[in-house]
Design an enzyme around this catalytic site. Sequence first.
Site, short mmCIF file in Angstrom:
data_model
loop_
_atom_site.label_atom_id
_atom_site.label_comp_id
_atom_site.label_asym_id
_atom_site.label_seq_id
_atom_site.Cartn_x
_atom_site.Cartn_y
_atom_site.Cartn_z
N HIS A 250 0.86 -1.13 0.03
CA HIS A 250 0.00 -0.06 0.14
C HIS A 250 0.73 1.20 -0.25
CE1 HIS A 250 -3.01 -2.85 0.54
NE2 HIS A 250 -3.04 -2.88 1.98
N LYS A 333 5.94 4.84 7.11
CA LYS A 333 5.40 4.64 8.53
C LYS A 333 4.38 3.86 8.59
CE LYS A 333 5.15 8.10 11.99
NZ LYS A 333 5.48 9.04 12.85
C1 BG6 Z 1 -5.07 -4.50 4.45
C2 BG6 Z 1 -4.20 -5.19 5.74
O1 BG6 Z 1 -4.42 -4.74 3.15
O2 BG6 Z 1 -5.44 -3.16 4.72
C3 BG6 Z 1 -5.02 -4.76 7.00
O3 BG6 Z 1 -3.97 -6.42 5.50
C4 BG6 Z 1 -5.19 -3.19 7.04
O4 BG6 Z 1 -4.01 -5.19 8.14
C5 BG6 Z 1 -6.12 -2.86 5.74
O5 BG6 Z 1 -6.00 -3.13 8.42
C6 BG6 Z 1 -6.41 -1.35 5.98
O6 BG6 Z 1 -7.17 -1.01 5.08
P1 BG6 Z 1 -7.86 0.45 4.94
O7 BG6 Z 1 -8.56 0.59 3.50
O8 BG6 Z 1 -8.68 0.13 6.31
O9 BG6 Z 1 -6.92 1.57 5.36
#
Ligand code: BG6
Length: 484
Positions: A250, A333
């Site tokens: 991400h 972070k």
């Molecule tokens: C997922 C992770 O890809 O993204 C999770 O596996 C995390 O650990 C989630 O909580 C967060 O996604 P968002 O859209 O809520 O920021």
Amino acid sequence: PETGCLSIVVLGASGDLAKKKTFPALYNLYRQGFLQPDEVHIFGYARSKISDDELRKRIRGYLLNDKNASPEQSEDVSKFLQLIKYVNGSYDTEEGFQLLDKEISEHEISKNSQEGSSRRLFYFALPPSVYPSVCRMIKKCCMNKSDLGGWTRIVVEKPFGKDLDSAEELSAQIGELFDEPQIYRIDHYLGKELVQNMLVLRFANRFFLPLWNRDNIANVQIVFREDFGTEGRGGYFDEYGIIRDIIQNHLLQVLCLVAMEKPVSLKPEHIRDEKVKVLQSVLPIKDEEVVLGQYEGYRDDPTVPDHSNTPTFATVILRIHNERWEGVPFILKAGKALNSRKAEIRVQLKDVPGDIFRCKKQGRNEFVIRLQPSEAIYMKLTVKQPGLEMQTVQSELDLSYGQRYQGVTIPEAYERLILDTIRGDQQHFVRRDELKAAWEIFTPLLHRIDNGEYTPIPYQPGSRGPAEADELLSNAGYIQTHGY
Ligand code: BG6
């Protein structure tokens, strides 16, 4: 083709991801008219031996979470659920997939009276360990057979392996069976409104063009915080850790959009070419530019080993070796069980040279893109404090979406991305070479962590994370500003 009969198959239909994300996203698309009942049929496929109605009942609760739903909403949900059929089968034998193919074909025959082509979308809400066998089964039993055109596409999601070698192996296995234009690798951050806005901000505004480089930018932070721990997912999480769960995918995807050069056009290949170049320009990560943490109480989860060294928090500095960014730290972070839930990009500018106001102590100019919650774009700048004195103060130019776009619903990431897969737009999906380059950056560090060369620093749940991370930031030249 964008028309013709569409069959959407949700593999792993009785699992968590399907219930929480995939079916609600499909329902929202249906509600907005993107899935037309006279064209679309949805097939849930899984191992559990349940009936169509049982699956529908399980999903219903996730579509109608508002207890005060009106009778119309409830009827709408019922109509949507009627589009869903359940097929039961295993993930590694032909029997179930042959049955699935028969069901899809029957649906196509019934709809193809309108002379359409057939579109088959397979959504993998599955653990990656079964991806290769499921791909083989689809290839063998379930490909689109219409002579009128159409397509077969697969949608897969992380974890794509655990390091460079395992990811490459998985890519090779899938790549033998499907061509790249058929493979949609989801990173749901690429479906977020303000992540998608990044290209527009950067390349459609004269403001940023001359500014966006090492001459003006002191540092960039890309931050993800969650105010809850790994509750209920400890088993999965402990195997992967925060770097594989959040940063390598991400946050790195967001970094690409912040740092890339202007693409030749908006064609998916042009955009992804530029993202790959950024990833390939990242220098090896230095040990002294990494801080890892683990929140106290993480190991109390019965699915987490007592001596787990898995980080639930990490700050890592990446350095991009090119003309635009040399010397500018990109601070990534991410942490679980922190004091707030927030994801944002902070671009901090250098001090004004020859500052006659002596306003440095008030803080630097900063450009902030808040991805969530409460999407916003704002600029921190110095202005004259209103009044008789010639004093300066830090203030904001603020574009808060909640205020500026009142009444506009921002689509969920999954909704948007599934629509892209139906439309055949791969712009917001990760290409194979991009995935490889992302793993190349983090694999050496991940191997060092896996070998026990780091001990994560304990931190209190509900805190800012280890103090060492703040030190790393200030050593990298980040100056904490106050207020906003
Ligand atoms: C997922 C992770 O890809 O993204 C999770 O596996 C995390 O650990 C989630 O909580 C967060 O996604 P968002 O859209 O809520 O920021």
